[in-house]
Design an enzyme around this catalytic site. Structure first.
Site, PDB file in Angstrom:
ATOM      1  N   SER A   1       0.823  -1.220   0.000  1.00  0.00           N
ATOM      2  CA  SER A   1       0.000   0.000   0.000  1.00  0.00           C
ATOM      3  C   SER A   1       0.855   1.268   0.000  1.00  0.00           C
ATOM      4  CB  SER A   1      -0.913   0.024   1.227  1.00  0.00           C
ATOM      5  OG  SER A   1      -1.576   1.287   1.281  1.00  0.00           O
TER       6      SER A   1
ATOM      7  N   SER B   1      -0.651   4.204   0.580  1.00  0.00           N
ATOM      8  CA  SER B   1      -1.402   5.190   1.370  1.00  0.00           C
ATOM      9  C   SER B   1      -0.551   5.857   2.457  1.00  0.00           C
ATOM     10  CB  SER B   1      -2.640   4.541   1.986  1.00  0.00           C
ATOM     11  OG  SER B   1      -3.559   4.220   0.957  1.00  0.00           O
TER      12      SER B   1
ATOM     13  N   LYS C   1     -12.729  -4.776   1.516  1.00  0.00           N
ATOM     14  CA  LYS C   1     -13.638  -3.652   1.229  1.00  0.00           C
ATOM     15  C   LYS C   1     -15.113  -4.010   1.437  1.00  0.00           C
ATOM     16  CE  LYS C   1     -10.523  -1.361  -2.024  1.00  0.00           C
ATOM     17  NZ  LYS C   1     -10.381  -0.745  -3.358  1.00  0.00           N
TER      18      LYS C   1
ATOM     19  N   ASN D   1     -13.843   1.896   1.081  1.00  0.00           N
ATOM     20  CA  ASN D   1     -12.379   1.980   1.201  1.00  0.00           C
ATOM     21  C   ASN D   1     -11.956   2.975   2.281  1.00  0.00           C
ATOM     22  OD1 ASN D   1     -12.918   4.406  -0.012  1.00  0.00           O
ATOM     23  ND2 ASN D   1     -11.443   4.177  -1.673  1.00  0.00           N
TER      24      ASN D   1
ATOM     25  N   ASP E   1     -13.405   6.080  -4.222  1.00  0.00           N
ATOM     26  CA  ASP E   1     -12.870   5.866  -5.573  1.00  0.00           C
ATOM     27  C   ASP E   1     -13.666   6.675  -6.607  1.00  0.00           C
ATOM     28  OD1 ASP E   1     -10.713   4.293  -4.952  1.00  0.00           O
ATOM     29  OD2 ASP E   1     -11.754   2.395  -5.276  1.00  0.00           O
TER      30      ASP E   1
ATOM     31  N   GLY F   1     -13.976  -3.583 -18.125  1.00  0.00           N
ATOM     32  CA  GLY F   1     -13.917  -4.191 -16.799  1.00  0.00           C
ATOM     33  C   GLY F   1     -15.226  -3.989 -16.055  1.00  0.00           C
TER      34      GLY F   1
ATOM     35  N   ALA G   1     -21.272 -12.065 -17.737  1.00  0.00           N
ATOM     36  CA  ALA G   1     -22.296 -12.118 -16.680  1.00  0.00           C
ATOM     37  C   ALA G   1     -22.019 -11.069 -15.601  1.00  0.00           C
ATOM     38  CB  ALA G   1     -22.315 -13.512 -16.065  1.00  0.00           C
TER      39      ALA G   1
HETATM   40  N1  LIG Z   1      -5.864   4.128  -9.442  1.00  0.00           N
HETATM   41  C1  LIG Z   1      -6.546   3.764  -8.365  1.00  0.00           C
HETATM   42  O1  LIG Z   1      -6.702   4.524  -7.401  1.00  0.00           O
HETATM   43  C2  LIG Z   1      -7.195   2.410  -8.317  1.00  0.00           C
HETATM   44  C3  LIG Z   1      -8.298   2.187  -7.476  1.00  0.00           C
HETATM   45  C4  LIG Z   1      -8.892   0.918  -7.466  1.00  0.00           C
HETATM   46  C5  LIG Z   1      -8.379  -0.097  -8.273  1.00  0.00           C
HETATM   47  N2  LIG Z   1      -7.295   0.166  -9.066  1.00  0.00           N
HETATM   48  C6  LIG Z   1      -6.772  -0.896  -9.949  1.00  0.00           C
HETATM   49  O2  LIG Z   1      -7.803  -1.282 -10.824  1.00  0.00           O
HETATM   50  C7  LIG Z   1      -7.695  -2.661 -11.163  1.00  0.00           C
HETATM   51  C8  LIG Z   1      -9.036  -3.355 -10.912  1.00  0.00           C
HETATM   52  O3  LIG Z   1      -9.370  -3.288  -9.539  1.00  0.00           O
HETATM   53  P1  LIG Z   1     -10.746  -3.927  -8.996  1.00  0.00           P
HETATM   54  O4  LIG Z   1     -10.754  -3.677  -7.540  1.00  0.00           O
HETATM   55  O5  LIG Z   1     -11.911  -3.498  -9.817  1.00  0.00           O
HETATM   56  O6  LIG Z   1     -10.477  -5.501  -9.246  1.00  0.00           O
HETATM   57  P2  LIG Z   1     -11.529  -6.664  -9.463  1.00  0.00           P
HETATM   58  O7  LIG Z   1     -12.813  -6.374  -8.761  1.00  0.00           O
HETATM   59  O8  LIG Z   1     -10.794  -7.911  -9.131  1.00  0.00           O
HETATM   60  O9  LIG Z   1     -11.832  -6.654 -11.055  1.00  0.00           O
HETATM   61  C9  LIG Z   1     -10.818  -7.002 -11.977  1.00  0.00           C
HETATM   62  C10 LIG Z   1     -11.315  -6.716 -13.396  1.00  0.00           C
HETATM   63  O10 LIG Z   1     -10.236  -6.978 -14.305  1.00  0.00           O
HETATM   64  C11 LIG Z   1     -10.671  -7.941 -15.280  1.00  0.00           C
HETATM   65  N3  LIG Z   1      -9.533  -8.747 -15.709  1.00  0.00           N
HETATM   66  C12 LIG Z   1      -8.523  -9.224 -14.933  1.00  0.00           C
HETATM   67  N4  LIG Z   1      -7.649  -9.912 -15.689  1.00  0.00           N
HETATM   68  C13 LIG Z   1      -8.127  -9.883 -16.976  1.00  0.00           C
HETATM   69  C14 LIG Z   1      -7.671 -10.409 -18.218  1.00  0.00           C
HETATM   70  N5  LIG Z   1      -6.531 -11.114 -18.287  1.00  0.00           N
HETATM   71  N6  LIG Z   1      -8.389 -10.158 -19.335  1.00  0.00           N
HETATM   72  C15 LIG Z   1      -9.544  -9.441 -19.271  1.00  0.00           C
HETATM   73  N7  LIG Z   1     -10.036  -8.916 -18.118  1.00  0.00           N
HETATM   74  C16 LIG Z   1      -9.330  -9.133 -16.980  1.00  0.00           C
HETATM   75  C17 LIG Z   1     -11.742  -8.750 -14.573  1.00  0.00           C
HETATM   76  O11 LIG Z   1     -12.546  -9.411 -15.534  1.00  0.00           O
HETATM   77  P3  LIG Z   1     -13.403 -10.714 -15.114  1.00  0.00           P
HETATM   78  O12 LIG Z   1     -14.655 -10.208 -14.458  1.00  0.00           O
HETATM   79  O13 LIG Z   1     -13.654 -11.403 -16.416  1.00  0.00           O
HETATM   80  O14 LIG Z   1     -12.535 -11.520 -14.177  1.00  0.00           O
HETATM   81  C18 LIG Z   1     -12.482  -7.614 -13.837  1.00  0.00           C
HETATM   82  O15 LIG Z   1     -13.308  -6.891 -14.712  1.00  0.00           O
HETATM   83  C19 LIG Z   1      -6.539  -3.200 -10.309  1.00  0.00           C
HETATM   84  O16 LIG Z   1      -5.378  -3.223 -11.131  1.00  0.00           O
HETATM   85  C20 LIG Z   1      -6.396  -2.161  -9.201  1.00  0.00           C
HETATM   86  O17 LIG Z   1      -5.069  -2.101  -8.690  1.00  0.00           O
HETATM   87  C21 LIG Z   1      -6.711   1.393  -9.123  1.00  0.00           C
END
Ligand SMILES: NC(=O)c1ccc[n+]([C@@H]2O[C@H](COP(=O)([O-])OP(=O)(O)OC[C@H]3O[C@@H](n4cnc5c(N)ncnc54)[C@H](OP(=O)(O)O)[C@@H]3O)[C@@H](O)[C@H]2O)c1
Length: 278
Positions: free
Chosen positions: A14, A16, A65, A86, A101, A127, A155
Protein backbone atom coordinates in the site's frame (compact mmCIF):
# COMPACT_ATOMS: atom_id res chain seq x y z
CA UNK A 1 -2.34 12.08 18.91
CA UNK A 2 -4.87 10.94 16.28
CA UNK A 3 -4.05 7.65 14.60
CA UNK A 4 -5.34 6.19 11.34
CA UNK A 5 -4.19 3.24 9.27
CA UNK A 6 -4.71 1.16 6.16
CA UNK A 7 -5.81 -2.43 6.59
CA UNK A 8 -5.37 -5.21 4.03
CA UNK A 9 -4.08 -8.75 3.59
CA UNK A 10 -1.42 -8.32 2.38
CA UNK A 11 -0.94 -4.61 3.05
CA UNK A 12 2.79 -4.15 2.51
CA UNK A 13 2.29 -2.86 -1.06
CA UNK A 14 0.00 0.00 0.00
CA UNK A 15 1.18 3.51 -0.89
CA UNK A 16 -1.40 5.19 1.37
CA UNK A 17 1.16 5.80 4.17
CA UNK A 18 3.27 7.83 1.73
CA UNK A 19 0.28 10.04 0.93
CA UNK A 20 -1.06 10.55 4.45
CA UNK A 21 2.43 10.81 5.96
CA UNK A 22 3.19 13.66 3.53
CA UNK A 23 0.02 15.53 4.52
CA UNK A 24 0.61 15.01 8.26
CA UNK A 25 4.07 16.61 7.87
CA UNK A 26 2.87 19.36 5.52
CA UNK A 27 0.05 20.50 7.82
CA UNK A 28 2.05 20.00 11.03
CA UNK A 29 -0.56 17.64 12.48
CA UNK A 30 0.15 15.56 15.57
CA UNK A 31 -1.04 12.35 13.98
CA UNK A 32 0.11 9.00 12.68
CA UNK A 33 -0.82 6.71 9.80
CA UNK A 34 0.33 3.08 9.71
CA UNK A 35 -0.12 -0.19 7.83
CA UNK A 36 -2.02 -2.95 9.62
CA UNK A 37 -1.97 -6.45 8.18
CA UNK A 38 -5.33 -7.95 9.16
CA UNK A 39 -6.26 -11.53 8.30
CA UNK A 40 -9.69 -12.03 6.71
CA UNK A 41 -10.85 -14.03 9.73
CA UNK A 42 -9.95 -11.13 12.04
CA UNK A 43 -11.29 -8.18 10.06
CA UNK A 44 -14.70 -7.82 11.73
CA UNK A 45 -13.15 -7.87 15.21
CA UNK A 46 -10.55 -5.33 14.12
CA UNK A 47 -13.17 -2.95 12.72
CA UNK A 48 -15.46 -3.26 15.73
CA UNK A 49 -12.48 -2.42 17.98
CA UNK A 50 -11.11 0.54 15.97
CA UNK A 51 -11.69 3.06 18.76
CA UNK A 52 -10.53 0.64 21.46
CA UNK A 53 -7.31 0.18 19.48
CA UNK A 54 -6.81 3.94 19.38
CA UNK A 55 -7.74 4.60 15.74
CA UNK A 56 -10.00 7.42 14.48
CA UNK A 57 -10.50 5.55 11.20
CA UNK A 58 -8.83 3.64 8.42
CA UNK A 59 -8.45 2.99 4.74
CA UNK A 60 -9.40 -0.45 3.54
CA UNK A 61 -7.77 -2.38 0.74
CA UNK A 62 -8.15 -5.85 -0.79
CA UNK A 63 -9.72 -8.16 0.38
CA UNK A 64 -11.56 -6.25 3.12
CA UNK A 65 -13.64 -3.65 1.23
CA UNK A 66 -16.88 -5.66 1.34
CA UNK A 67 -16.38 -6.52 5.02
CA UNK A 68 -15.81 -2.83 5.76
CA UNK A 69 -19.10 -2.01 4.06
CA UNK A 70 -20.90 -4.68 6.08
CA UNK A 71 -19.36 -3.55 9.36
CA UNK A 72 -20.37 0.11 8.97
CA UNK A 73 -23.35 1.67 10.73
CA UNK A 74 -23.65 4.46 8.14
CA UNK A 75 -22.68 4.37 4.46
CA UNK A 76 -22.40 7.07 1.81
CA UNK A 77 -24.09 6.84 -1.61
CA UNK A 78 -20.98 5.63 -3.42
CA UNK A 79 -20.31 2.86 -0.87
CA UNK A 80 -23.92 1.74 -1.25
CA UNK A 81 -23.66 1.84 -5.05
CA UNK A 82 -20.52 -0.30 -4.98
CA UNK A 83 -21.41 -2.41 -1.89
CA UNK A 84 -17.83 -1.86 -0.73
CA UNK A 85 -15.98 0.76 1.29
CA UNK A 86 -12.38 1.98 1.20
CA UNK A 87 -12.62 4.64 3.92
CA UNK A 88 -13.96 4.33 7.48
CA UNK A 89 -14.18 6.85 10.30
CA UNK A 90 -15.86 7.15 13.68
CA UNK A 91 -18.50 9.81 14.32
CA UNK A 92 -20.51 9.96 17.55
CA UNK A 93 -19.53 6.37 18.28
CA UNK A 94 -20.80 5.15 14.90
CA UNK A 95 -18.65 3.53 12.23
CA UNK A 96 -19.15 5.48 8.97
CA UNK A 97 -18.11 4.22 5.53
CA UNK A 98 -17.41 5.83 2.16
CA UNK A 99 -16.19 4.63 -1.17
CA UNK A 100 -13.96 7.49 -2.28
CA UNK A 101 -12.87 5.87 -5.57
CA UNK A 102 -15.78 7.58 -7.33
CA UNK A 103 -14.69 10.97 -5.99
CA UNK A 104 -11.01 10.27 -6.75
CA UNK A 105 -11.60 9.18 -10.32
CA UNK A 106 -14.08 11.89 -11.31
CA UNK A 107 -12.09 14.68 -9.63
CA UNK A 108 -8.87 13.81 -11.41
CA UNK A 109 -10.62 13.29 -14.75
CA UNK A 110 -11.99 16.83 -14.46
CA UNK A 111 -8.55 18.23 -13.61
CA UNK A 112 -6.50 16.25 -16.15
CA UNK A 113 -8.95 16.47 -19.05
CA UNK A 114 -10.74 19.78 -18.55
CA UNK A 115 -13.73 20.25 -20.80
CA UNK A 116 -14.48 16.54 -21.33
CA UNK A 117 -18.15 16.50 -22.12
CA UNK A 118 -20.42 14.10 -20.25
CA UNK A 119 -23.19 14.56 -22.80
CA UNK A 120 -21.14 14.53 -26.01
CA UNK A 121 -20.89 10.78 -26.59
CA UNK A 122 -20.91 7.43 -24.80
CA UNK A 123 -18.32 6.43 -22.24
CA UNK A 124 -16.60 3.04 -22.69
CA UNK A 125 -15.70 1.15 -19.54
CA UNK A 126 -13.45 -1.90 -19.79
CA UNK A 127 -13.92 -4.19 -16.80
CA UNK A 128 -16.76 -4.81 -14.38
CA UNK A 129 -15.06 -5.28 -10.99
CA UNK A 130 -15.23 -3.09 -7.89
CA UNK A 131 -13.39 -0.15 -9.46
CA UNK A 132 -15.63 -0.27 -12.56
CA UNK A 133 -18.68 -0.04 -10.30
CA UNK A 134 -17.34 3.05 -8.53
CA UNK A 135 -16.45 4.70 -11.84
CA UNK A 136 -19.72 3.79 -13.60
CA UNK A 137 -21.57 5.34 -10.66
CA UNK A 138 -19.46 8.50 -11.07
CA UNK A 139 -20.22 8.83 -14.78
CA UNK A 140 -23.94 8.27 -14.23
CA UNK A 141 -23.97 10.97 -11.54
CA UNK A 142 -22.10 13.27 -13.95
CA UNK A 143 -24.97 12.91 -16.42
CA UNK A 144 -23.53 10.54 -19.02
CA UNK A 145 -26.41 9.24 -21.18
CA UNK A 146 -24.82 5.99 -22.28
CA UNK A 147 -22.10 3.76 -20.86
CA UNK A 148 -20.79 0.92 -23.02
CA UNK A 149 -19.55 -1.84 -20.71
CA UNK A 150 -17.11 -4.52 -21.85
CA UNK A 151 -15.96 -7.33 -19.58
CA UNK A 152 -14.24 -10.65 -20.20
CA UNK A 153 -16.88 -12.34 -18.06
CA UNK A 154 -20.07 -10.99 -19.56
CA UNK A 155 -22.30 -12.12 -16.68
CA UNK A 156 -20.41 -9.80 -14.31
CA UNK A 157 -21.04 -6.84 -16.64
CA UNK A 158 -24.71 -7.79 -16.84
CA UNK A 159 -24.97 -7.84 -13.05
CA UNK A 160 -23.49 -4.34 -12.93
CA UNK A 161 -25.89 -3.09 -15.62
CA UNK A 162 -28.86 -4.67 -13.85
CA UNK A 163 -28.00 -2.67 -10.74
CA UNK A 164 -27.47 0.68 -12.47
CA UNK A 165 -30.20 0.61 -15.13
CA UNK A 166 -30.69 1.14 -18.82
CA UNK A 167 -28.04 3.81 -19.38
CA UNK A 168 -25.50 0.95 -19.21
CA UNK A 169 -25.26 -1.20 -22.32
CA UNK A 170 -23.34 -4.49 -22.07
CA UNK A 171 -21.31 -5.50 -25.12
CA UNK A 172 -18.99 -8.42 -25.80
CA UNK A 173 -15.40 -8.10 -24.65
CA UNK A 174 -14.11 -8.64 -28.19
CA UNK A 175 -16.14 -5.64 -29.43
CA UNK A 176 -14.25 -3.19 -27.21
CA UNK A 177 -12.26 -1.57 -29.99
CA UNK A 178 -14.87 -1.47 -32.77
CA UNK A 179 -17.67 -0.14 -30.52
CA UNK A 180 -15.57 2.50 -28.72
CA UNK A 181 -14.60 4.62 -31.72
CA UNK A 182 -17.09 7.40 -30.94
CA UNK A 183 -16.51 7.39 -27.17
CA UNK A 184 -15.97 10.62 -25.23
CA UNK A 185 -13.96 8.70 -22.61
CA UNK A 186 -12.50 5.19 -22.67
CA UNK A 187 -11.36 3.90 -19.28
CA UNK A 188 -9.51 0.71 -18.44
CA UNK A 189 -10.63 -0.54 -15.02
CA UNK A 190 -9.26 -4.07 -15.50
CA UNK A 191 -5.95 -5.09 -14.01
CA UNK A 192 -4.51 -5.69 -17.49
CA UNK A 193 -1.21 -3.81 -17.85
CA UNK A 194 -0.54 -3.85 -14.07
CA UNK A 195 3.22 -4.32 -13.57
CA UNK A 196 3.52 -4.48 -17.36
CA UNK A 197 1.56 -7.76 -17.50
CA UNK A 198 -0.68 -8.23 -20.54
CA UNK A 199 -1.88 -5.63 -22.99
CA UNK A 200 -5.28 -4.30 -23.98
CA UNK A 201 -4.14 -4.18 -27.54
CA UNK A 202 -6.42 -1.34 -28.66
CA UNK A 203 -5.61 0.50 -31.87
CA UNK A 204 -6.93 4.05 -31.54
CA UNK A 205 -6.67 4.87 -35.24
CA UNK A 206 -9.94 6.43 -36.37
CA UNK A 207 -11.19 7.14 -32.83
CA UNK A 208 -13.10 10.32 -32.02
CA UNK A 209 -10.23 12.88 -31.79
CA UNK A 210 -11.87 14.31 -28.64
CA UNK A 211 -11.76 10.91 -26.88
CA UNK A 212 -10.02 10.95 -23.49
CA UNK A 213 -8.25 7.66 -22.72
CA UNK A 214 -7.80 6.84 -19.07
CA UNK A 215 -6.19 3.92 -17.24
CA UNK A 216 -6.62 3.34 -13.52
CA UNK A 217 -3.60 1.04 -13.46
CA UNK A 218 -0.72 3.18 -12.13
CA UNK A 219 2.18 0.71 -12.10
CA UNK A 220 3.65 1.48 -14.57
CA UNK A 221 2.52 5.08 -14.58
CA UNK A 222 2.44 5.27 -18.36
CA UNK A 223 0.76 2.07 -19.45
CA UNK A 224 0.93 0.71 -22.94
CA UNK A 225 -2.73 1.70 -23.42
CA UNK A 226 -1.95 5.34 -22.63
CA UNK A 227 1.13 5.28 -24.87
CA UNK A 228 -0.91 3.97 -27.80
CA UNK A 229 -3.59 6.62 -27.25
CA UNK A 230 -1.02 9.41 -27.08
CA UNK A 231 0.57 8.05 -30.25
CA UNK A 232 -2.76 8.72 -31.99
CA UNK A 233 -2.95 12.26 -30.59
CA UNK A 234 -5.57 11.54 -27.90
CA UNK A 235 -5.62 13.08 -24.42
CA UNK A 236 -4.72 10.64 -21.64
CA UNK A 237 -5.32 10.43 -17.88
CA UNK A 238 -3.16 8.18 -15.66
CA UNK A 239 -4.26 6.15 -12.62
CA UNK A 240 -2.05 7.89 -10.05
CA UNK A 241 -4.31 10.95 -9.89
CA UNK A 242 -7.24 8.76 -8.83
CA UNK A 243 -5.13 7.19 -6.07
CA UNK A 244 -4.08 10.61 -4.77
CA UNK A 245 -7.51 12.23 -4.88
CA UNK A 246 -9.38 9.29 -3.33
CA UNK A 247 -7.26 9.85 -0.21
CA UNK A 248 -8.49 13.42 0.37
CA UNK A 249 -11.88 12.78 2.06
CA UNK A 250 -10.46 10.25 4.54
CA UNK A 251 -7.66 12.56 5.68
CA UNK A 252 -10.18 15.34 6.24
CA UNK A 253 -12.47 13.07 8.29
CA UNK A 254 -9.65 11.78 10.50
CA UNK A 255 -7.46 14.86 10.95
CA UNK A 256 -9.83 17.80 10.33
CA UNK A 257 -7.92 19.41 7.44
CA UNK A 258 -8.92 19.15 3.77
CA UNK A 259 -5.53 18.37 2.18
CA UNK A 260 -4.27 19.42 -1.25
CA UNK A 261 -2.89 17.06 -3.86
CA UNK A 262 0.31 18.90 -4.75
CA UNK A 263 2.90 18.38 -7.47
CA UNK A 264 5.40 17.65 -4.67
CA UNK A 265 3.20 14.79 -3.36
CA UNK A 266 2.71 13.41 -6.85
CA UNK A 267 6.49 13.46 -7.38
CA UNK A 268 7.01 11.45 -4.17
CA UNK A 269 4.65 8.77 -5.46
CA UNK A 270 6.17 8.84 -8.95
CA UNK A 271 9.62 8.33 -7.40
CA UNK A 272 8.31 5.38 -5.40
CA UNK A 273 6.65 3.80 -8.45
CA UNK A 274 9.54 4.31 -10.85
CA UNK A 275 12.35 3.80 -8.33
CA UNK A 276 13.90 7.08 -9.47
CA UNK A 277 14.57 9.89 -6.98
CA UNK A 278 12.23 12.92 -7.20
N1 LIG B 1 -5.86 4.13 -9.44
C1 LIG B 1 -6.55 3.76 -8.36
O1 LIG B 1 -6.70 4.52 -7.40
C2 LIG B 1 -7.20 2.41 -8.32
C3 LIG B 1 -8.30 2.19 -7.48
C4 LIG B 1 -8.89 0.92 -7.47
C5 LIG B 1 -8.38 -0.10 -8.27
N2 LIG B 1 -7.30 0.17 -9.07
C6 LIG B 1 -6.77 -0.90 -9.95
O2 LIG B 1 -7.80 -1.28 -10.82
C7 LIG B 1 -7.70 -2.66 -11.16
C8 LIG B 1 -9.04 -3.36 -10.91
O3 LIG B 1 -9.37 -3.29 -9.54
P1 LIG B 1 -10.75 -3.93 -9.00
O4 LIG B 1 -10.75 -3.68 -7.54
O5 LIG B 1 -11.91 -3.50 -9.82
O6 LIG B 1 -10.48 -5.50 -9.25
P2 LIG B 1 -11.53 -6.66 -9.46
O7 LIG B 1 -12.81 -6.37 -8.76
O8 LIG B 1 -10.79 -7.91 -9.13
O9 LIG B 1 -11.83 -6.65 -11.06
C9 LIG B 1 -10.82 -7.00 -11.98
C10 LIG B 1 -11.31 -6.72 -13.40
O10 LIG B 1 -10.24 -6.98 -14.31
C11 LIG B 1 -10.67 -7.94 -15.28
N3 LIG B 1 -9.53 -8.75 -15.71
C12 LIG B 1 -8.52 -9.22 -14.93
N4 LIG B 1 -7.65 -9.91 -15.69
C13 LIG B 1 -8.13 -9.88 -16.98
C14 LIG B 1 -7.67 -10.41 -18.22
N5 LIG B 1 -6.53 -11.11 -18.29
N6 LIG B 1 -8.39 -10.16 -19.33
C15 LIG B 1 -9.54 -9.44 -19.27
N7 LIG B 1 -10.04 -8.92 -18.12
C16 LIG B 1 -9.33 -9.13 -16.98
C17 LIG B 1 -11.74 -8.75 -14.57
O11 LIG B 1 -12.55 -9.41 -15.53
P3 LIG B 1 -13.40 -10.71 -15.11
O12 LIG B 1 -14.65 -10.21 -14.46
O13 LIG B 1 -13.65 -11.40 -16.42
O14 LIG B 1 -12.54 -11.52 -14.18
C18 LIG B 1 -12.48 -7.61 -13.84
O15 LIG B 1 -13.31 -6.89 -14.71
C19 LIG B 1 -6.54 -3.20 -10.31
O16 LIG B 1 -5.38 -3.22 -11.13
C20 LIG B 1 -6.40 -2.16 -9.20
O17 LIG B 1 -5.07 -2.10 -8.69
C21 LIG B 1 -6.71 1.39 -9.12
Amino acid sequence: MKRACVIGWPVEHSRSPLIHGYWLRKYGIDGAYSKQAVRPAAVMDFLKSLAANGFVGCNVTVPHKEAAFEAADEKDDSARAVSAANTLWLADGKLCAANTDTYGYMTYLGLAAPGWDARAAPVSILGAGGAARAIAYGFLKAGVDEILLFNRTRARAEALAAQFGSRIKVLDWNERQARSREAAVLVNTTSIGMNGEGSLDIDFTGFNPACVVSDIVYVPLQTELLARARGCGLRTVDGLGMLLHQAVPGFEKWFGVRPHVTEELRNILVADITGRPC
